[in-house]
Design an enzyme around this catalytic site. Structure first.
Site, mmCIF file in Angstrom:
data_model
loop_
_atom_site.group_PDB
_atom_site.id
_atom_site.type_symbol
_atom_site.label_atom_id
_atom_site.label_comp_id
_atom_site.label_asym_id
_atom_site.label_seq_id
_atom_site.Cartn_x
_atom_site.Cartn_y
_atom_site.Cartn_z
ATOM 1 N N SER A 1 -4.367 -2.200 4.371
ATOM 2 C CA SER A 1 -3.101 -1.787 4.975
ATOM 3 C C SER A 1 -3.250 -0.976 6.257
ATOM 4 O O SER A 1 -2.281 -0.810 6.985
ATOM 5 C CB SER A 1 -2.283 -1.006 3.953
ATOM 6 N N HIS B 1 -0.183 -6.422 0.090
ATOM 7 C CA HIS B 1 0.265 -6.746 1.454
ATOM 8 C C HIS B 1 0.100 -8.222 1.810
ATOM 9 O O HIS B 1 0.521 -8.639 2.886
ATOM 10 C CB HIS B 1 -0.504 -5.897 2.476
ATOM 11 N N LYS C 1 7.189 -4.857 -1.531
ATOM 12 C CA LYS C 1 6.960 -5.053 -0.099
ATOM 13 C C LYS C 1 7.656 -6.343 0.353
ATOM 14 O O LYS C 1 8.860 -6.334 0.571
ATOM 15 C CB LYS C 1 5.474 -5.021 0.187
HETATM 16 N N1 PMP Z 1 -1.531 -1.426 -3.710
HETATM 17 C C1 PMP Z 1 -1.573 -1.408 -2.366
HETATM 18 C C2 PMP Z 1 -2.725 -2.073 -1.670
HETATM 19 C C3 PMP Z 1 -0.555 -0.786 -1.631
HETATM 20 O O1 PMP Z 1 -0.588 -0.760 -0.302
HETATM 21 C C4 PMP Z 1 0.510 -0.181 -2.334
HETATM 22 C C5 PMP Z 1 1.684 0.486 -1.622
HETATM 23 N N2 PMP Z 1 1.420 1.242 -0.546
HETATM 24 C C6 PMP Z 1 0.507 -0.206 -3.725
HETATM 25 C C7 PMP Z 1 -0.515 -0.848 -4.376
HETATM 26 C C8 PMP Z 1 1.603 0.449 -4.508
HETATM 27 O O2 PMP Z 1 2.711 -0.395 -4.594
HETATM 28 P P1 PMP Z 1 4.150 0.165 -4.936
HETATM 29 O O3 PMP Z 1 4.736 0.681 -3.667
HETATM 30 O O4 PMP Z 1 4.860 -1.012 -5.496
HETATM 31 O O5 PMP Z 1 3.980 1.236 -5.956
#
Ligand code: PMP
Length: 397
Positions: free
Chosen positions: A186, A214, A244
């Site tokens: 990310s 992502h 997302k």
């Molecule tokens: N895994 C990754 C790679 C993420 O980027 C994120 C969110 N930033 C999450 C898990 C967590 O997901 P959520 O927002 O649905 O809790």
């Protein structure tokens, strides 16, 4: 009355964060999350959301949620194993399995607790986990919940992964060994080298775990990074979020029937936390139906990403080695990066600065995430603002 030692602890630490410039002031939005957002009395172009396909405000999802709200009420009432599971949750899971081309799937209340749930349900004392050093915080915390040995390998460095896998396997110390990676990272927008990871996994009998938060809805015509590489039958755990590209909230694991059956009897957020509200589930189902029937939104997203990236490059910005719609604009110096983001904000573009310690020192960047819902005019306006701020701040950017 608060405990004096607690107050001292909190005040000292908050002060330290503020002095280091690491205290995050959270903006309040008046209204929903779309390609533009309202903050105070200003409308800003929003380049900071993970609402990749613009589905968070989509009428079809809203209608589905409204209908479910009237039929099922607001809350799920209990943990699914205690009070029975609603048919909607079952429908979502069977659609997720189809979407990911796996035998079965299990949905959780968030992507974060999905990682906490899935890793700790399977990995235990006597096991080892090989984890990319840039994996998401929820993976790190999920690993911490286990008594397995956690071994970090250098980011996407396949020679290092191979060495760690070989050493761990040949040591004879571990029973199960898992390799775990984000599908798309990310901070830089780069894609995990899944074909190589699968090869190494086959060589050393590793369990494969991909968190595609992502990549889902974005790569592989929407089905994600694993599908993008044609590896659907080679990855044991396919994790995704519904928060997302899907535009709502939640997380899931897709995989073999036995794995999902096991998670339903062993994963703690499933067993001990109330199920996702039905209206939310209905909105997720509507989003999945949209993604299954058309790739129009993905095409718009990728066109917008290419447009913004080309525009930034033409303005002389470095966008690193991104391969996805996550487009970092690398400024370098931490203070300059923060200032750049602040100036963009003042000029009507909301794009967050990401600096050390989230990314290595000297690689401060503004992270841009265009969505399918941005118009070309909005992107042009964002690019014009970047150009103006660059001139204003001067050389070195
Ligand atoms: N895994 C990754 C790679 C993420 O980027 C994120 C969110 N930033 C999450 C898990 C967590 O997901 P959520 O927002 O649905 O809790």
């Amino acid at each position: 009355m608060s405990s004096p030692s607690l107050l001292t602890y909190l005040r000292n630490n908050l002060e330290e964060l503020k002095q280091k410039g690491l205290y995050n002031e959270i903006q309040v939005l008046q209204g929903g999350n779309g390609p533009t957002i309202r903050i105070g009395d200003r409308e800003l172009i929003n380049l900071s959301s993970n609402n990749y396909l613009g589905l968070a405000g989509d009428e079809r999802l809203i209608r589905a949620a409204e209908q479910a709200l009237h039929k099922y009420g607001v809350g799920a009432g209990a943990v699914r194993t205690i009070n029975g599971t609603m048919d909607l949750h079952e429908e979502l899971e069977s659609k997720l399995a189809k979407f990911k081309q796996t035998e079965a799937a299990i949905a959780y209340q968030s992507g974060f607790n999905c990682n906490m749930a899935a890793i700790s349900a399977v990995m235990e004392a006597g096991d080892a986990i090989l984890s990319d050093e840039l994996n998401h915080a929820s993976i790190i915390d999920g690993c911490r919940l286990t008594k397995a040995k956690v071994i970090r390998y250098k980011h996407s460095d396949m020679a290092d992964l191979e060495l760690q896998a070989k050493t761990a396997r040949e040591s004879g110390q571990y029973n199960k060994i898992m390799v775990i990676t984000d599908g798309v990272f990310s901070m830089d927008g780069d894609i995990a080298k899944l074909p190589e990871i699968v090869e190494i996994a086959e060589r050393y009998d590793l369990i494969t775990y991909v968190d595609d938060a992502h990549g889902s809805g974005v790569l592989g015509k929407g089905a994600g990074t694993v599908k993008h590489f044609g590896l659907s039958d080679k990855i044991d755990f396919q994790i995704g979020t519904l928060s997302k590209a899907i535009g709502v909230v939640g997380g899931y694991v897709a995989g073999r029937r036995e794995l999902i059956d096991w998670l339903k009897v062993r994963s703690r957020p499933f067993l001990f936390s109330t199920a996702t509200p039905p209206a939310i589930v209905a909105a997720c189902i509507a989003a999945l139906d949209i993604l299954t029937n058309s790739t129009d939104l993905q095409e718009k997203l990728w066109n917008n990403a290419a447009y913004l990236r080309n525009g930034l490059t033409q303005l002389g910005f470095q966008t690193g080695h991104t391969e996805t719609p996550i487009i970092p604009c690398i400024i370098g110096d931490e203070v300059l990066t923060q200032r750049f983001s602040k100036e963009l904000f003042e000029a009507g573009v909301y794009a967050k600065a990401i600096v050390f310690p989230t990314v290595p020192k000297g690689t401060g960047r503004i992270r841009n995430m265009p969505t399918a819902a941005h118009t070309t005019e909005m992107l042009d306006q964002a690019l014009a603002t970047y150009e103006r701020v660059k001139k204003q701040i001067g050389a070195g950017v």
